[in-house]
Enzyme design. Sequence first.
Site, PDB file in Angstrom:
ATOM      1  N   CYS A   2       0.871  -1.179   0.000  1.00  0.00           N
ATOM      2  CA  CYS A   2       0.000   0.000   0.000  1.00  0.00           C
ATOM      3  C   CYS A   2       0.903   1.223   0.000  1.00  0.00           C
ATOM      4  O   CYS A   2       1.618   1.485   0.970  1.00  0.00           O
ATOM      5  CB  CYS A   2      -0.911  -0.004   1.215  1.00  0.00           C
ATOM      6  SG  CYS A   2      -1.955   1.467   1.348  1.00  0.00           S
ATOM      7  N   GLU A 111      -3.972   1.381  -5.849  1.00  0.00           N
ATOM      8  CA  GLU A 111      -3.026   0.339  -6.247  1.00  0.00           C
ATOM      9  C   GLU A 111      -2.863   0.385  -7.758  1.00  0.00           C
ATOM     10  O   GLU A 111      -3.760   0.840  -8.479  1.00  0.00           O
ATOM     11  CB  GLU A 111      -3.529  -1.031  -5.791  1.00  0.00           C
ATOM     12  CG  GLU A 111      -2.484  -2.134  -5.877  1.00  0.00           C
ATOM     13  CD  GLU A 111      -1.195  -1.773  -5.162  1.00  0.00           C
ATOM     14  OE1 GLU A 111      -0.263  -1.281  -5.844  1.00  0.00           O
ATOM     15  OE2 GLU A 111      -1.115  -1.960  -3.938  1.00  0.00           O
TER      16      GLU A 111
END
Length: 250
Positions: A2, A111
């Site tokens: 992340c 992402e």
Amino acid sequence: MCGRYALTATPEDILQFLSVIDIEDFPPRYNIAPTQPILVVAASERERPGSNLPERRALLARWGFIPGWVKDARDFPLLINARAETATEKASFRAAMRHRRILIPTSGFYEWRRPPKETGLPSQPYWIRPRRGGLLAFGGLLETYASADGSEVDTAAILTTKANATIRGIHDRMPVVVPQEEFARWLDCKTQEPRMVADLLQPAADDLFEAVPVSDLVNKVANMGPELQKPISLADPVAPPKTLGQMSFF
């Protein structure tokens, strides 16, 4: 992993969701990046009135974990994530996993789907948000780093785990999401050893998130507005992962 996320909820919503003592007013943040200050929630030394559970306090921490034993942070790599599978074993995270587990409120994260290099195609960013809206909390770790000059800074990392079926076609990792009903157990580092909360370090349910393709505006930290989360159309959308049936590890 992340590497970018967002927190666009109001302070009132965060107060209610996380049951913290108090937080200061702050603007919506659509593109939170490593090394920036992030809002985290930790257990307080005080107990809640009428309960043996600790109160929760909100604080700002630098996104980029620095273990206490590091002598010169300038020579240490930036640790923005910690692998949940090995956090209790790694020297960098072992102490924090036992004594300083935190919650990191979020409205969702970004992402990138990275195509094979030989294709020459650019990476495609996705805004990954709760399917039903609202707030979530990542599991994280906290460390207060004291430099040689005596100054101190709170630093944090986001725990990650294997991706669920929704994320797997984009990336093989995702942040650990701690369910609201498990906040107290996760934050209780006095009675809950890492082995007792290991069951929380699992991929989120497949229907928790939806992945929305967005433009490459999010690639630049200087871009910070709501336009980062505006959906775009893809000529070649991500294909859903193949069903593995009983042989699936997820």
